[in-house]
Design an enzyme around this catalytic site. Structure first.
Site, mmCIF file in Angstrom:
data_model
loop_
_atom_site.group_PDB
_atom_site.id
_atom_site.type_symbol
_atom_site.label_atom_id
_atom_site.label_comp_id
_atom_site.label_asym_id
_atom_site.label_seq_id
_atom_site.Cartn_x
_atom_site.Cartn_y
_atom_site.Cartn_z
ATOM 1 N N GLY A 52 0.842 -1.188 0.000
ATOM 2 C CA GLY A 52 0.000 0.000 0.000
ATOM 3 C C GLY A 52 0.875 1.234 0.000
ATOM 4 O O GLY A 52 2.061 1.150 0.318
ATOM 5 N N GLY A 55 1.983 5.692 4.332
ATOM 6 C CA GLY A 55 0.980 6.362 5.146
ATOM 7 C C GLY A 55 -0.401 5.724 5.080
ATOM 8 O O GLY A 55 -1.376 6.307 5.539
ATOM 9 N N GLY A 57 -1.226 2.968 6.622
ATOM 10 C CA GLY A 57 -1.521 2.272 7.863
ATOM 11 C C GLY A 57 -0.951 0.859 7.967
ATOM 12 O O GLY A 57 -1.261 0.149 8.909
ATOM 13 N N LYS A 58 -0.090 0.473 7.002
ATOM 14 C CA LYS A 58 0.486 -0.884 7.036
ATOM 15 C C LYS A 58 1.276 -1.120 8.310
ATOM 16 O O LYS A 58 1.111 -2.119 8.999
ATOM 17 C CB LYS A 58 1.485 -1.088 5.867
ATOM 18 C CG LYS A 58 0.930 -0.880 4.508
ATOM 19 C CD LYS A 58 2.052 -0.965 3.461
ATOM 20 C CE LYS A 58 3.126 0.046 3.683
ATOM 21 N NZ LYS A 58 3.412 1.063 2.784
ATOM 22 N N SER A 59 2.158 -0.149 8.584
ATOM 23 C CA SER A 59 3.053 -0.294 9.720
ATOM 24 C C SER A 59 2.270 -0.243 11.033
ATOM 25 O O SER A 59 2.590 -0.956 11.987
ATOM 26 C CB SER A 59 4.079 0.827 9.642
ATOM 27 O OG SER A 59 5.116 0.587 10.510
ATOM 28 N N GLU A 178 9.149 -3.288 6.255
ATOM 29 C CA GLU A 178 10.058 -2.652 5.282
ATOM 30 C C GLU A 178 11.519 -2.912 5.625
ATOM 31 O O GLU A 178 12.360 -2.017 5.545
ATOM 32 C CB GLU A 178 9.785 -1.144 5.185
ATOM 33 C CG GLU A 178 8.380 -0.852 4.703
ATOM 34 C CD GLU A 178 8.221 0.551 4.149
ATOM 35 O OE1 GLU A 178 9.162 1.052 3.529
ATOM 36 O OE2 GLU A 178 7.143 1.136 4.344
#
Lengths: 290, 298, 265
Positions: A52, A55, A57-59, A178
């Site tokens: 995605g 920013g 919201g994955k993390s 990441e």
């Protein structure tokens, strides 16, 4: 196209679910939730890429799983433990996390100390620590670096240390946030190799936040997030065939895929070649037949 | 030449216990208005090399000539401030070097340091932001509230606002998502092609810069292993492997096609689009009637 | 990167000598006794004895003497300053030199020299501690020494955790500060070429990024510690269990004997 399709949703009833989220949301301000209504189940042993735009919201999502950030609503179950105040430390034992910045997750002053940090926290007896220290250092190929200070290591070596430290705690779920994005090309390929070995072992459920096309292709399944919601749950091949979805996720096709698409547009259906030799074998007949 | 290095060495003065990369006997010439890629494995001395370009580091051997300023080892260097304005050096993760409460103030920091009036500085800030493809409405915003990609572009704009003749960037696309990366490279190319600036980019993702760079410099353990045009690199990309780098896919595919069809003497096709186009024309060639070439496959 | 050299203090140098193998608690205790001895040494004879003793111990670590000298070097100006102050302020003993109201007295010179020599001993000998002990072991030794204070509400674990994280991250943050300095210099803010008022502005341009980056690192570090199951004050096992041996007792005894000898002299 010559992709090998791996069944993703097979035999749902028999599988053990490692990670389960039901209507999970997160936000500091209820008016502007960062994540909302996330429902997802990941069976044991699966390798899931989470993609995605920056920013999206994955993390944040992966930090909810072991309560590094507190969820605002919904239910999270990790390896059979429902996430609650009392179960946090059990759940943290089930999940290992490798973060983006190789420097900032190096806790010890030496490689050995960094690996021991987690083991000492588990209150393991000496003999067990001794054996895990050596097994996992050897496995990640860092056994010759044990007394090194992080300042003497390359980014790729530091990420290996982080992975060794985490695998030594023997979690069932390993999350890569990441983890390769600050590494050079060579170290990125090495990291991918480590992940592929982990998959072969079959012990690990892998969640990997990434933008890297090769890493996405190596996964079993892709979950795409945008605007705080899951917008797609597909196979890597399905993702790379869907140009609209790719643009929404700020991703690009891998080079061989792009080449196949461009050739197709020009009337040459050579398919996606595994490497450049295969491409030549495939386009040669087109040339020859003419 | 915008930059010319002759027999340049750089050796760190202190004998510290830590790993450091020195440079040895580097000869280098960067023509004005060109776009140059610098590649090399971790610890090959890329970052050290960049810092020689605007006098942040002074050579310990040889001479560095940048525009009309010459810095010779062992000699007292000329005043460097004017040079620093003309050579914009963007370090890794430049957004981490921003410090003002608005984007505009941060962008004015450089121009003001070089003695411009506030009016002129604001004018420069505005133009630099446009050049980096950002909305001037962002000028009033807090730089720390921008998205990752915007912040990176704004930080590069803060160097661009000095209106440098040469722009040098260390890993400008690191950690950005692929779309933002491609966008940024395109913007940097425009600065070179449309405004005539010399653009030098250190990268470990050669793939994304290959279609645009006029020439490449490859470093290995502090020495120059290669300097030449993209075409020369495409002729023998395997020098990259000797330097501990991976040969980018676009080069590998071009090499395979060029070998098979004997295309060594033409300009390399380093994007999927151009390579596909070239392959299509190769497949069509034997046929006399150029119009009907596709019919066989459709 | 240049900064790292100045932080030579805090890096261990492995030679495998008998001093390296001692228990960190013994070395720390020895060091405390040594500091007391320095304070008690008030004669040239005492200093000479101290010098022989210190040089013997240093030599037996098999670490080249130049490392010890390097460790003391950053403080040379401070030492010079202390020497001058002592020399000028003490007005006792025979006058060696005088011009108008200005005079140099024998006692002043003697005390100045004394202070400097004692400081050199103090620094080089503390360097010996960090050279022969890895930060991890040193920390553990400190935890051991501090453990009696647990009853007073002091948490040795917290203190040693703080120290170890500081030791781990200070070099990283200094390196980063240097990069930020270079980056701002590239934007025309060069300390050497600026007026005082502009220097103040320059300081802001350095401090804001350095501090915000330190916070970012701290946040990342907390995440990775918590993800590895860390909880403050939770029970932990120990991999390196310090073992107290005869050599450790002998090491401390050596310092005590030296102390008594110096007091008697």
């Amino acid at each position: 196209m010559n992709e090998t399709y791996r069944p993703v949703h097979a035999a749902a009833g028999e599988e053990q679910i490692s990670v389960s989220l039901k209507e999970v949301s997160f936000g500091y301000d209820p008016e502007h939730p960062i994540l909302q209504d996330i429902t997802l189940a990941v069976p044991q042993g699966q390798w899931v890429s989470i993609v995605g735009p920056n920013g999206c919201g994955k993390s944040t999502l992966v930090k909810l799983l072991n309560a590094l950030l507190p969820k605002s609503g919904g239910e999270i179950v990790i390896c059979g433990h429902k996430l609650e105040e009392e179960t946090i430390s059990d759940i943290r034992q089930c999940i290992g996390m490798v973060f983006q910045n190789p420097d900032n997750q190096f806790i010890g002053a030496t490689v050995e100390e960094d690996i021991l940090f987690g083991l000492e926290g588990l209150c393991l007896p000496y003999a067990e620590m001794e054996s895990r220290l050596h097994v996992y250092a050897a496995k990640l190929g860092i056994d010759h670096l044990m007394s090194k200070h992080p300042g003497e290591l390359s980014g790729g070596q530091k990420q290996r240390v982080a992975i060794a430290s985490i695998l030594a705690m023997e979690p069932g779920i390993v999350i890569f946030d990441e983890a390769s994005s600050m590494l050079d090309e060579g170290s990125r390929n090495e990291l991918l190799g480590i992940l592929q070995e982990m998959r072969t072992e079959g012990k690990y459920t892998i969640l990997m936040i990434t933008h890297d096309a090769d890493e996405i292709l190596a996964a079993d399944r892709v979950v795409a997030l945008a605007g705080g919601q899951i917008i797609a749950d597909v196979t890597p091949e399905e993702l790379f065939r869907d140009e609209v979805l790719l643009a929404e996720c700020h991703l690009q096709m891998p080079y061989p895929w792009r080449l196949a698409r461009e050739l197709h547009r020009r009337g040459i259906d050579a398919g996606v070649a595994a490497d450049e030799k295969e491409l030549i074998d495939r386009i040669w007949p087109f040339n020859y037949n003419k | 030449m915008a930059i010319q290095l002759q027999q340049v060495s750089y050796i760190y003065a202190d004998r510290s216990l830590w790993k450091q990369t020195a440079l040895h006997d580097i000869d280098l010439a960067v023509p004005q208005g060109s776009m140059v890629g610098i590649a090399g494995a971790t610890g090959s001395g890329k970052s050290t090399l960049l810092q020689l370009f605007n006098g942040i580091l002074k050579p310990t051997g040889g001479s560095v000539r940048v525009l009309d300023v010459t810095i010779k080892a062992g000699e007292k260097s000329p005043k460097l401030l004017p040079l620093r304005r003309r050579v914009g050096l963007v370090f890794q993760f430049p957004e981490q070097q921003m410090f003002e409460e608005t984007v505009e103030k941060d962008l004015c920091f450089g121009p003001l340091n070089f003695g411009l009036s506030l009016e002129e500085a604001k004018e420069r800030a505005h133009r630099a932001l446009l050049d980096m493809g950002l909305d001037p409405a962002l000028l009033a915003r807090n730089p720390f509230k921008l998205s990752g990609g915007q912040m990176r572009k704004a930080a590069i704009a803060s160097v661009l606002a000095m209106d440098p003749d040469i722009l040098v960037l260390d890993e400008p696309t690191a950690t950005l998502d692929p779309l933002s990366r491609a966008e940024l490279i395109t913007l940097l190319e425009r600065l070179c092609r449309e405004q005539g600036r010399t653009v030098i980019i250190v990268t470990h993702r050669m793939d994304e810069l290959l279609p645009y760079a006029d020439s490449w410099v490859v470093l290995e353990k502090g020495r120059k292993a290669f300097q030449g045009s993209a075409q020369e690199l495409a002729r023998d990309p395997f020098i990259l492997e000797q330097c501990g780098l991976t040969v980018p896919q676009s080069l590998r595919y071009w090499r395979a096609v060029a070998d098979r069809f004997g295309l060594d003497n033409e300009a390399p096709c380093l994007t999927a689009e151009s390579l596909a186009e070239r392959i299509a024309s190769l497949c069509a060639q034997p046929e006399e009637d150029g119009r009907g070439e596709r019919d066989g496959y459709e | 990167m240049v900064m790292n050299e100045k932080l030579l203090l805090g890096r261990s140098i492995e030679t495998g000598s008998w001093v390296h193998r001692l228990d960190a608690r013994a070395k720390l205790t020895g060091m405390i006794v040594y500091v007391a001895i320095i304070l008690l040494s008030r004669s040239w004879l005492a200093l000479a004895l101290l010098a022989v003793f210190s040089l013997t111990v240093m030599a037996s670590t098999r670490i080249p003497l130049k490392y010890f000298i390097k460790a003391a070097k950053p403080l040379r100006y401070l030492m010079l300053f202390i020497f001058i102050v002592q020399m000028l302020s003490v007005k006792e003993g025979a006058v060696w030199f005088s011009a108008g109201s200005f005079s140099l007295h024998e006692e002043g010179l003697r005390l100045g020299a004394f202070s400097v020599i004692r400081m050199v001993f103090l620094i080089t000998f503390t360097a010996l501690l960090t050279f022969t002990t890895t930060p991890g072991k040193l920390n553990q030794g400190l935890e051991g020494i501090l453990s009696p204070f647990r009853r007073l509400g002091l948490s040795p674990d917290r203190i040693t955790l703080m120290i170890s994280i500081a030791l781990r991250f200070i070099p990283t943050i200094l390196d980063e500060a240097q990069i930020i300095m270079k980056a701002q210099a590239s934007r025309g803010a060069d300390l050497q070429e600026l007026s005082l008022k502009e220097k103040a502005k320059m300081l802001v341009s350095l401090l804001v990024p350095v501090i915000s980056s330190a916070f970012r690192r701290a946040q990342d570090l907390v995440y990775s510690m918590e993800a590895r199951g860390f909880r403050m004050d939770a029970r932990r096992s120990r991999y390196h269990r310090p073992k107290w041996g005869g050599a450790d007792t002998a090491f401390i005894a050596m310092f005590v004997v030296l102390g008594i000898a110096i007091v008697i002299l």
